[in-house]
Scaffold this motif. Structure first.
Motif, mmCIF file in Angstrom:
data_model
loop_
_atom_site.group_PDB
_atom_site.id
_atom_site.type_symbol
_atom_site.label_atom_id
_atom_site.label_comp_id
_atom_site.label_asym_id
_atom_site.label_seq_id
_atom_site.Cartn_x
_atom_site.Cartn_y
_atom_site.Cartn_z
ATOM 1 N N ALA A 6 0.538 5.239 8.152
ATOM 2 C CA ALA A 6 0.648 5.384 6.384
ATOM 3 C C ALA A 6 0.283 3.967 5.738
ATOM 4 N N ALA A 7 -0.258 3.999 4.711
ATOM 5 C CA ALA A 7 -0.714 2.784 3.855
ATOM 6 C C ALA A 7 0.041 2.977 2.456
ATOM 7 N N LEU A 8 0.886 2.347 1.811
ATOM 8 C CA LEU A 8 1.242 2.641 0.503
ATOM 9 C C LEU A 8 0.892 1.327 -0.472
ATOM 10 N N GLU A 9 0.381 1.859 -1.403
ATOM 11 C CA GLU A 9 0.010 0.591 -2.439
ATOM 12 C C GLU A 9 0.706 0.950 -3.679
ATOM 13 N N PHE A 10 1.124 0.004 -4.129
ATOM 14 C CA PHE A 10 1.906 0.008 -5.491
ATOM 15 C C PHE A 10 1.047 0.201 -6.782
ATOM 16 N N VAL A 11 0.369 1.169 -6.899
ATOM 17 C CA VAL A 11 -0.542 1.291 -8.118
ATOM 18 C C VAL A 11 -0.390 2.634 -8.394
ATOM 19 N N PRO A 12 -0.637 3.292 -9.591
ATOM 20 C CA PRO A 12 -0.601 4.763 -9.850
ATOM 21 C C PRO A 12 -1.921 5.355 -9.182
ATOM 22 N N PRO A 13 -1.865 6.558 -8.738
ATOM 23 C CA PRO A 13 -2.989 7.333 -8.292
ATOM 24 C C PRO A 13 -3.918 7.688 -9.404
ATOM 25 N N PRO A 14 -5.220 7.680 -9.306
ATOM 26 C CA PRO A 14 -6.323 8.231 -10.316
ATOM 27 C C PRO A 14 -5.809 9.575 -11.002
ATOM 28 N N ASP A 15 -6.274 9.854 -11.965
ATOM 29 C CA ASP A 15 -5.871 11.158 -12.640
ATOM 30 C C ASP A 15 -6.747 12.278 -12.117
ATOM 31 N N GLU A 16 -8.076 11.970 -11.413
ATOM 32 C CA GLU A 16 -9.081 13.085 -10.836
ATOM 33 C C GLU A 16 -8.479 13.439 -9.423
ATOM 34 N N ASP A 17 -8.946 14.650 -9.210
ATOM 35 C CA ASP A 17 -8.514 15.176 -7.929
ATOM 36 C C ASP A 17 -9.570 14.492 -6.719
ATOM 37 N N LEU A 18 -8.780 13.924 -5.905
ATOM 38 C CA LEU A 18 -9.522 13.224 -4.884
ATOM 39 C C LEU A 18 -9.897 13.804 -3.792
ATOM 40 N N GLY A 19 -9.584 15.252 -3.599
ATOM 41 C CA GLY A 19 -10.014 15.744 -2.430
ATOM 42 C C GLY A 19 -9.509 15.727 -1.140
ATOM 43 N N ARG A 20 -9.717 16.176 -0.141
ATOM 44 C CA ARG A 20 -9.070 15.996 1.161
ATOM 45 C C ARG A 20 -9.166 14.369 1.578
ATOM 46 N N PRO A 71 5.287 -0.535 15.768
ATOM 47 C CA PRO A 71 5.757 0.579 15.145
ATOM 48 C C PRO A 71 6.819 0.114 14.149
ATOM 49 N N GLY A 72 7.218 1.100 13.275
ATOM 50 C CA GLY A 72 8.268 0.730 12.207
ATOM 51 C C GLY A 72 7.573 0.507 10.714
ATOM 52 N N ILE A 73 8.393 0.119 9.730
ATOM 53 C CA ILE A 73 8.020 -0.236 8.303
ATOM 54 C C ILE A 73 7.591 -1.658 8.093
ATOM 55 N N HIS A 74 6.594 -1.772 7.705
ATOM 56 C CA HIS A 74 6.619 -3.366 7.642
ATOM 57 C C HIS A 74 5.752 -3.548 6.140
ATOM 58 N N ASP A 75 6.650 -4.569 5.460
ATOM 59 C CA ASP A 75 6.246 -5.219 4.084
ATOM 60 C C ASP A 75 5.255 -6.154 4.265
ATOM 61 N N VAL A 76 4.016 -5.764 3.795
ATOM 62 C CA VAL A 76 2.793 -6.499 3.836
ATOM 63 C C VAL A 76 2.370 -6.935 2.576
ATOM 64 N N PRO A 77 1.297 -7.955 2.564
ATOM 65 C CA PRO A 77 0.849 -8.479 1.284
ATOM 66 C C PRO A 77 0.430 -7.476 0.284
ATOM 67 N N GLY A 78 -0.152 -6.522 0.615
ATOM 68 C CA GLY A 78 -0.812 -5.403 -0.099
ATOM 69 C C GLY A 78 -0.146 -4.113 -0.417
ATOM 70 N N GLY A 79 1.238 -4.135 0.082
ATOM 71 C CA GLY A 79 2.110 -2.829 -0.029
ATOM 72 C C GLY A 79 3.205 -2.855 1.185
ATOM 73 N N VAL A 80 3.044 -1.598 1.828
ATOM 74 C CA VAL A 80 3.830 -1.273 2.942
ATOM 75 C C VAL A 80 2.861 -0.566 4.012
ATOM 76 N N LEU A 81 3.117 -0.943 5.154
ATOM 77 C CA LEU A 81 2.298 -0.493 6.249
ATOM 78 C C LEU A 81 3.465 0.345 7.336
ATOM 79 N N VAL A 82 3.099 1.675 7.707
ATOM 80 C CA VAL A 82 3.834 2.283 8.482
ATOM 81 C C VAL A 82 2.984 2.927 9.812
ATOM 82 N N TYR A 83 3.823 2.771 10.992
ATOM 83 C CA TYR A 83 3.275 3.262 12.020
ATOM 84 C C TYR A 83 4.482 3.925 12.867
#
Length: 443
Positions: free
Chosen positions: A258-272, A238-250
Motif C-alpha cells: 500500500a502507498a498512502l499520499e497525503f493529497v485529496p483524491p480527484p473528483d472524477e471516478d478513477l475506475g479499477r 514488512p511493516g508501516i514505513h514513514d517515507v518522504p512522499g507519504g506512507v509505505l506498507v508491506y
C-alpha cells in the motif's frame, strides 16, 4: 421483565456497544448472567437471506485486525476457537515474511511479532500489551478476508442463503415490512422481508435507497493497495514505513503493498486500480521501482469520515463503522469551531495539542526521529476532533456537568486544569485520570 433486565436495558440504551464483562461489573452479576439475559431479551428475528453484490470474495485487505467488542460478540456465537486459529496462522505469516525480508532490513530480522501486538495512533504503534489496563481485552490479528470466510461458514451452518452477484436496485416499505428489488444473474427479482439490514459499506445502496443522511468530512489523503506477488520479496521490509512522499506498507502476513499520499483524491471516478497505477504510486511515495509479478486484487481508500445520524428508517436498519456518535451534533460543531479558532489564535494551546500528539507517539516509538511531519499532521487532526470533549462536554451532551475519564494525564488536561488565561474549558468540565491501583508494598 425483572429489575435486573430493566437495569440491563437501561445500560444498553446508554451504550449499546459496552462489553458483557463491563456490564457484569456495573450490575454486580456474572458475565454468564449478562449473556443469558441478553439472549432472553433478543427479539425473535433471524437472518434468512444475505445478498452479496460481488461474485467472488474481495481479497483486498481493508482491515488487518478486529477489536475487543467484535471479538466478544463473535465468541458469543461460538467462533472463539476459529478466531484463535486464524490469528495463529496470521502471526506465522508475519514470522515467515520477516525471515524472507531479513536481508533488506538494517540489523537483520525486524521485530514484526512484537509490533503486531500493539495498537496504533496515526500509523505508529500506541499501546504495548504489558501496559494495557485490561490485558485480557485486546485486538486480534484476523485479516478481514479471513474473517469474511469464517462468517460465511457460520452463516451457511445456521441456514442463511448467501446469494452472490445480487445487486440491490431499490426498495419500498409498507406497514408490514420491506420489498427489495434485486438485479441477479437470472434477471430482476424481488425479495420480501420483515427487516432489511444494510451492511454494504461507504457507498451503501441500502442507505441511499432508504434516504439516510450521511454527513461528515471529506478525504484529505488517498491510498492505493494491492494483493501482489512480488518479484523478490526483499524489495520492501514488512511493516508501516514513514517515507518522504507519504506512507509505505508491506504485509503483514498478507502479500499487500500500500502507498498512502497525503493529497485529496480527484473528483472524477478513477475506475479499477491497475498494477501500473500501484507501481507508480509506490515510486512517488518511496522511490522504489517495485517489481510485481502479478496483482491478484487491488483498490483505493481514503480517510473520509462519515456516519448516519440514525440507524433505523421504518423496517430498514443500518449498520455503520464505529466513528464518532457526536460529531454531527450542532453543539459539538459549535465547541469545535471555538476549539479550532483557539488552535489558530492561542499559541500556548496550539503547542499543548502538539505536545499531546508528540507524547503519545514518543511513548510508543522511543525514537523522536521516527516521528515524521505527516504523522504529526494526522495525529493533530485526530486530537482536533477529540479536543471539544475536553473543552465543554456538558454543552455537547446537554448535561449540567461532566467529568472526562482518561487513562493517563495528558498535556491538554494539565493545560485546562491549571485554569490558563485565554482559551479555557467550561467551569462544569472536570477531568479524571484513571489507572490501576498502586502495587502493594506488603507492609
Amino acid at each position: 421483565m425483572d429489575d435486573l433486565e430493566i437495569r440491563l436495558l437501561h445500560a444498553l440504551k446508554i451504550d449499546g456497544r459496552v462489553s458483557f464483562s463491563r456490564l457484569a461489573r456495573v450490575l454486580g452479576v456474572s458475565d454468564q448472567t449478562v449473556a443469558r439475559r441478553c439472549r432472553k431479551l433478543q427479539p425473535d428475528v433471524s437472518m434468512r437471506v444475505l445478498l452479496e453484490q460481488r461474485s467472488e470474495p474481495d481479497r483486498v485487505l481493508k482491515a488487518g485486525s478486529i477489536g475487543p467488542l467484535a471479538i466478544e460478540a463473535l465468541e458469543r456465537i461460538g467462533l472463539g476457537d476459529e478466531l484463535v486459529a486464524a490469528e495463529q496462522e496470521t502471526m506465522a505469516g508475519y514470522a515467515q515474511m520477516a525471515e524472507q525480508t531479513a536481508d533488506a532490513v538494517p540489523g537483520g530480522r525486524p521485530d514484526v511479532i512484537a509490533r503486531a501486538q500493539r495498537e496504533h495512533f496515526a500509523g505508529l504503534e500506541k499501546i504495548e500489551a504489558a501496559r494495557r489496563s485490561e490485558p485480557g481485552r485486546r485486538r486480534m490479528r484476523v485479516p478481514q478476508p479471513v474473517l469474511v470466510e469464517i462468517l460465511r461458514r457460520k452463516a451457511e451452518h445456521i441456514g442463511v442463503r448467501l446469494l452472490s452477484a445480487h445487486t440491490m436496485t431499490g426498495l419500498r416499505q409498507d406497514e408490514d415490512g420491506v420489498t427489495v428489488a434485486v438485479r441477479t444473474p437470472d434477471g430482476e427479482q424481488e425479495f420480501r422481508s420483515r427487516y432489511l439490514l444494510g451492511c454494504d459499506g461507504g457507498g451503501s445502496a441500502v442507505r441511499t435507497a432508504a434516504g439516510f443522511e450521511f454527513p461528515g468530512t471529506g478525504p484529505a489523503m488517498l491510498g492505493r493497495q494491492g494483493v501482489v506477488e512480488l518479484v523478490g520479496p526483499a524489495q520492501i521490509p514488512p511493516g508501516i514505513h514513514d517515507v518522504p512522499g507519504g506512507v509505505l506498507v508491506y504485509g503483514l502476513g498478507v502479500d499487500r503493498v500500500a502507498a498512502l499520499e497525503f493529497v485529496p483524491p480527484p473528483d472524477e471516478d478513477l475506475g479499477r486500480l491497475t498494477e501500473r497505477e500501484l507501481r507508480e504510486a509506490v515510486e512517488r511515495v518511496a522511490g522504489i521501482d517495485l517489481g510485481v509479478g502479478r496483482m491478484r486484487a487491488g483498490g483505493r481508500f481514503t480517510d473520509e469520515a462519515r456516519h448516519v445520524p440514525t440507524y433505523r428508517k421504518g423496517w430498514v436498519l443500518f449498520r455503520v463503522r464505529a466513528l464518532s456518535e457526536v460529531m454531527n451534533l450542532e453543539e459539538y460543531q459549535n465547541v469545535r469551531e471555538r476549539t479550532e479558532k483557539a488552535l489558530r489564535d492561542e499559541r500556548e494551546f496550539s503547542l499543548t495539542c502538539d505536545r499531546m500528539v508528540h507524547q503519545v507517539m514518543l511513548n510508543s516509538t522511543r525514537a523522536p526521529g521516527a516521528i515524521g511531519a505527516e504523522h504529526m499532521r494526522a495525529g493533530r487532526h485526530y486530537v482536533t476532533a477529540e479536543a471539544p470533549l475536553f473543552v465543554d462536554s456538558p454543552a455537547i451532551f446537554g448535561v449540567p456537568s461532566s467529568a472526562l475519564l482518561y487513562h493517563l494525564r495528558t498535556p491538554i488536561t494539565e493545560y485546562f486544569a491549571r485554569a490558563p488565561r485565554g482559551f479555557r474549558a467550561a467551569r462544569e468540565q472536570g477531568y479524571v485520570a484513571v489507572g490501576p491501583p498502586p502495587a502493594s508494598t506488603g507492609c
